[in-house]
Design a protein around this motif. Structure first.
Motif, PDB file in Angstrom:
ATOM      1  N   ILE A  19      41.666  46.714  34.643  1.00 14.65           N
ATOM      2  CA  ILE A  19      42.322  46.999  33.366  1.00 14.65           C
ATOM      3  C   ILE A  19      43.116  48.304  33.436  1.00 14.65           C
ATOM      4  O   ILE A  19      44.279  48.367  33.010  1.00 14.65           O
ATOM      5  N   ALA A  20      42.501  49.363  33.992  1.00 20.33           N
ATOM      6  CA  ALA A  20      43.197  50.651  34.109  1.00 20.33           C
ATOM      7  C   ALA A  20      44.449  50.516  34.962  1.00 20.33           C
ATOM      8  O   ALA A  20      45.519  51.054  34.621  1.00 20.33           O
ATOM      9  N   ALA A  21      44.349  49.785  36.075  1.00 19.87           N
ATOM     10  CA  ALA A  21      45.495  49.609  36.976  1.00 19.87           C
ATOM     11  C   ALA A  21      46.609  48.811  36.299  1.00 19.87           C
ATOM     12  O   ALA A  21      47.801  49.157  36.400  1.00 19.87           O
ATOM     13  N   LYS A  34      42.481  36.874  34.580  1.00 22.12           N
ATOM     14  CA  LYS A  34      43.889  36.728  34.169  1.00 22.12           C
ATOM     15  C   LYS A  34      44.621  38.082  34.188  1.00 22.12           C
ATOM     16  O   LYS A  34      45.801  38.142  34.535  1.00 22.12           O
ATOM     17  N   ILE A  35      43.903  39.150  33.835  1.00 20.61           N
ATOM     18  CA  ILE A  35      44.506  40.484  33.907  1.00 20.61           C
ATOM     19  C   ILE A  35      44.784  40.853  35.359  1.00 20.61           C
ATOM     20  O   ILE A  35      45.859  41.362  35.704  1.00 20.61           O
ATOM     21  N   ALA A  36      43.814  40.597  36.233  1.00 17.12           N
ATOM     22  CA  ALA A  36      43.986  40.914  37.651  1.00 17.12           C
ATOM     23  C   ALA A  36      45.109  40.084  38.272  1.00 17.12           C
ATOM     24  O   ALA A  36      45.843  40.565  39.145  1.00 17.12           O
ATOM     25  N   GLN A  37      45.251  38.841  37.836  1.00 15.73           N
ATOM     26  CA  GLN A  37      46.322  37.999  38.357  1.00 15.73           C
ATOM     27  C   GLN A  37      47.696  38.551  37.986  1.00 15.73           C
ATOM     28  O   GLN A  37      48.640  38.468  38.768  1.00 15.73           O
ATOM     29  N   PHE A  64      46.271  45.532  43.083  1.00 15.54           N
ATOM     30  CA  PHE A  64      44.854  45.617  42.766  1.00 15.54           C
ATOM     31  C   PHE A  64      44.103  46.287  43.907  1.00 15.54           C
ATOM     32  O   PHE A  64      43.295  47.210  43.695  1.00 15.54           O
ATOM     33  N   TYR A  65      44.379  45.854  45.128  1.00 12.67           N
ATOM     34  CA  TYR A  65      43.737  46.442  46.302  1.00 12.67           C
ATOM     35  C   TYR A  65      44.076  47.932  46.401  1.00 12.67           C
ATOM     36  O   TYR A  65      43.206  48.770  46.681  1.00 12.67           O
ATOM     37  N   GLU A  66      45.342  48.262  46.144  1.00 13.15           N
ATOM     38  CA  GLU A  66      45.776  49.662  46.215  1.00 13.15           C
ATOM     39  C   GLU A  66      45.008  50.530  45.222  1.00 13.15           C
ATOM     40  O   GLU A  66      44.576  51.646  45.559  1.00 13.15           O
ATOM     41  N   ILE A  90      36.475  39.799  42.546  1.00 13.29           N
ATOM     42  CA  ILE A  90      36.404  41.265  42.627  1.00 13.29           C
ATOM     43  C   ILE A  90      36.774  41.886  41.286  1.00 13.29           C
ATOM     44  O   ILE A  90      36.257  42.947  40.907  1.00 13.29           O
ATOM     45  N   SER A  91      37.644  41.215  40.520  1.00 18.16           N
ATOM     46  CA  SER A  91      38.055  41.768  39.214  1.00 18.16           C
ATOM     47  C   SER A  91      36.868  41.968  38.288  1.00 18.16           C
ATOM     48  O   SER A  91      36.875  42.858  37.444  1.00 18.16           O
ATOM     49  N   PHE A  92      35.819  41.136  38.433  1.00 20.79           N
ATOM     50  CA  PHE A  92      34.623  41.336  37.604  1.00 20.79           C
ATOM     51  C   PHE A  92      33.408  41.758  38.433  1.00 20.79           C
ATOM     52  O   PHE A  92      32.262  41.581  38.037  1.00 20.79           O
ATOM     53  N   GLY A  93      33.660  42.378  39.606  1.00 20.38           N
ATOM     54  CA  GLY A  93      32.603  43.069  40.336  1.00 20.38           C
ATOM     55  C   GLY A  93      31.767  42.246  41.272  1.00 20.38           C
ATOM     56  O   GLY A  93      30.662  42.665  41.647  1.00 20.38           O
ATOM     57  N   GLN A  94      32.275  41.078  41.695  1.00 17.62           N
ATOM     58  CA  GLN A  94      31.617  40.299  42.739  1.00 17.62           C
ATOM     59  C   GLN A  94      32.512  40.289  43.980  1.00 17.62           C
ATOM     60  O   GLN A  94      33.732  40.373  43.879  1.00 17.62           O
TER      61      GLN A  94
END
Length: 573
Positions: free
Chosen positions: A294-296, A349-352, A359-361, A398-402
């Motif tokens: 979300i921050a990114a 959907k936010i991460a997409q 995201f990786y960066e 990974i967006s939700f910590g898995q």
């Protein structure tokens, strides 16, 4: 007559010859002893009357940020005897046995012809005084050496660490700062004069000492955390638990607790207990990691806080896999609502929208898969696959910590960067080393890099406050203060390499006050028995710790209208 005189002369001559021969033999014997045997005899005599002693310096104290002693050294005594001076062995044997010191005369022969036979170690001053007062025998002596003591017992055990029998640190601050704490040894020689051993060059032991090390830790806050986390650890019959308290603006660590713990003064039987879970335990963070995407996305203008996302009625198919929400929000939801209800689908959907490379960066920018550089041994860097090795499920999960493993120190440091205005700080635990502050620039706050703007940070504080006020973090509320934070209920990988339906990690990371965060707290409970949802396991622990810290530090209340708050235990994630 001449014959008689000759006989007498012969007798005298023979007698004189015998005497001279005797003297000559004695002379040869003395010469042999003085020349041939001199070295051997001299060593034997030296061994009896001279002893070399290494004067170990008093190890420096470890103190908290307010000067309270956390680790110190005190003189403990070795009782020894000089067998040559013992007059009544039975009296010595009987007298020492009253203090649990056993001695057998035949065992003394194993030491050979020596004036120093140690019998008992680590005697305190009071015991030594009592033995001296009895005046058992002049052949009994005492030698004092420093021993490490930890006045608070198990408090801070993982931070302080332990010291080996040789006086060197083996873990924790004791190891990291060993060269400063230990100081420099001085070798002195003692000679025996009567029953006393006197040094040729007396040394003032008080002046032989290592440097003291001051930590950022506040002992009272550490006590609060150990008490509250220890209760949660026991009540939930958890496998592990840890908690970190950090000042977000400076990166200073005010408390760091891991369970199970140990007493640094005890002999350690299982070295696994020495691991500081807050820095060395890799775990999947679950929903507490949602702040990163979300921050990114906000920073890169990929989303707006008010933007709406369709949540697929609780089931989102990606390839052959389904992403599901425990909290089924009907229709669409804003970024605030996605975080409020901890929607996995919304996060995907936010991460997409952010995309894999960015995201990786940002994951790396926030300090994950890097060592934070905290001055403690045993830090892990977490687990994160290179972006080029990600599959079609990597970004969503990974967006939700898995699919990513982090350490507690990484997560709280990233959380602090999210709410402190957007700057990643180096976590600090050493505040000062005696006599070094002016010459060493490593002390004090150290900025690593700016990760997000102040504007994005301010927006994240609002989002996280809303999560506590209206969402899954309600049980983290504390009277009179605005609180922001995020729960995380993460499934653990079982022995079949699948996500377990029995074992979970419950966590909460939060901060207060929201407008100007002074304290960030991470609570992690590993494998709680029974209820495992973070909202009912970890968040209440945060609230109890935060409330007591706020009172202790006299942090001004900023939300006085909100008192008597209650939490909805049904909020799960």
């Amino acid at each position: 007559m001449p014959n008689k005189n000759n006989k007498q002369i012969n007798r005298v001559t023979v007698l004189i010859s015998v005497i001279l021969a005797g003297f000559f033999f004695i002379f040869l014997k003395l010469a042999f002893i003085q020349i041939v045997k001199y070295s051997e005899i001299n060593k034997s005599v030296e061994k009896m009357i001279r002893r070399e002693n290494v004067e170990t310096p008093k190890r420096g104290d470890i103190i908290d940020s307010n000067g309270r002693i956390l680790a110190t050294s005190v003189i403990m005594y070795t009782l020894y005897i000089d067998p040559q001076e013992i007059k009544k062995f039975d009296k010595v044997k009987s007298g020492l046995s009253r203090y649990g010191i056993n001695i057998k005369q035949k065992n003394l022969k194993e030491f050979g012809n020596t004036a120093y036979v140690p019998l008992a170690y680590n005697l305190d001053y009071e015991t030594v005084r009592k033995i001296k007062d009895e005046n058992i025998d002049r052949g009994i002596g005492f030698e004092g050496k420093y021993a490490r003591q930890y006045p608070e017992g198990r408090l801070l055990s993982h931070i302080l660490g332990i010291v080996g029998d040789d006086g060197n640190g083996l873990s924790g601050i004791e190891k990291i700062c060993n060269s400063y704490l230990y100081g420099e040894s001085v070798v002195t020689e003692y000679k025996k004069y009567g029953k006393k051993m006197i040094s040729d060059k007396p040394v003032d032991k008080a002046k032989i000492r290592g440097r003291s090390v001051e930590l950022t830790i506040d002992k009272k806050i550490q006590f609060i955390v150990e008490q509250e986390l220890g209760k949660a650890f026991a009540d939930n019959k958890a496998k592990r638990a840890f908690c970190i308290v950090q000042k977000p603006d400076s990166g200073e660590i005010l408390a760091m607790v891991s369970f199970p713990n140990f007493d640094s003064s005890d002999k350690i039987k299982d070295i696994e207990v020495l691991k500081n879970l807050a820095i060395s335990y890799n775990y999947e963070p679950g929903s507490t990691f949602k702040i990163i995407a979300i921050a990114a996305a906000l920073e890169e203008n990929k989303i707006k806080p008010s933007e709406k996302f369709f949540l697929e009625d609780g089931k989102y198919k990606i390839g052959a896999h389904n992403i599901r929400d425990d909290h089924k929000i009907k229709g669409i939801a804003s970024v605030y609502e996605i975080m409020e209800q901890s929607s996995n689908i919304g996060m995907v959907k936010i991460a997409q929208k952010l995309g894999r490379p960015l995201f990786y960066e940002y994951i790396r920018k926030f300090g994950f898969f890097f060592l934070t550089g905290i001055d403690l041994n045993g830090e892990e860097r977490g687990i994160l696959a290179e972006e080029k090795k990600w599959n079609n499920l990597s970004l969503p999960t990974i967006s939700f910590g898995q699919g990513i493993s982090v350490t507690g120190i990484q997560l709280i440091n990233a959380f602090s960067a999210t709410v402190n205005g957007g700057v990643l700080m180096k976590p600090i635990i050493i505040k000062n080393i005696e006599g070094m502050h002016a010459e060493n620039s490593d002390f004090g706050p150290k900025k690593i890099r700016r990760v997000i703007s102040e504007e994005t940070s301010a927006e994240m504080r609002k989002i996280l406050r809303n999560t506590v006020d209206k969402g899954t973090g309600k049980s983290a509320k504390i009277d009179g203060y605005s609180v922001g934070g995020k729960t995380g209920t993460a499934q653990k990988i079982d022995e079949t390499k699948q996500y377990s339906k029995k074992h979970y990690i419950s966590s909460f990371c939060g901060f207060f006050p929201v407008s100007k965060p002074e304290i960030v707290i991470l609570v992690v409970i590993d494998e709680p028995k029974g209820d495992y949802y973070a909202s009912s396991v970890a968040a209440p622990v945060f609230a109890r710790i935060a409330e007591r810290i706020a009172e202790y530090l006299n942090i001004p209340k900023d939300d006085v209208k909100k008192t008597g708050l209650t939490a909805n235990k049904k909020d799960k994630k």
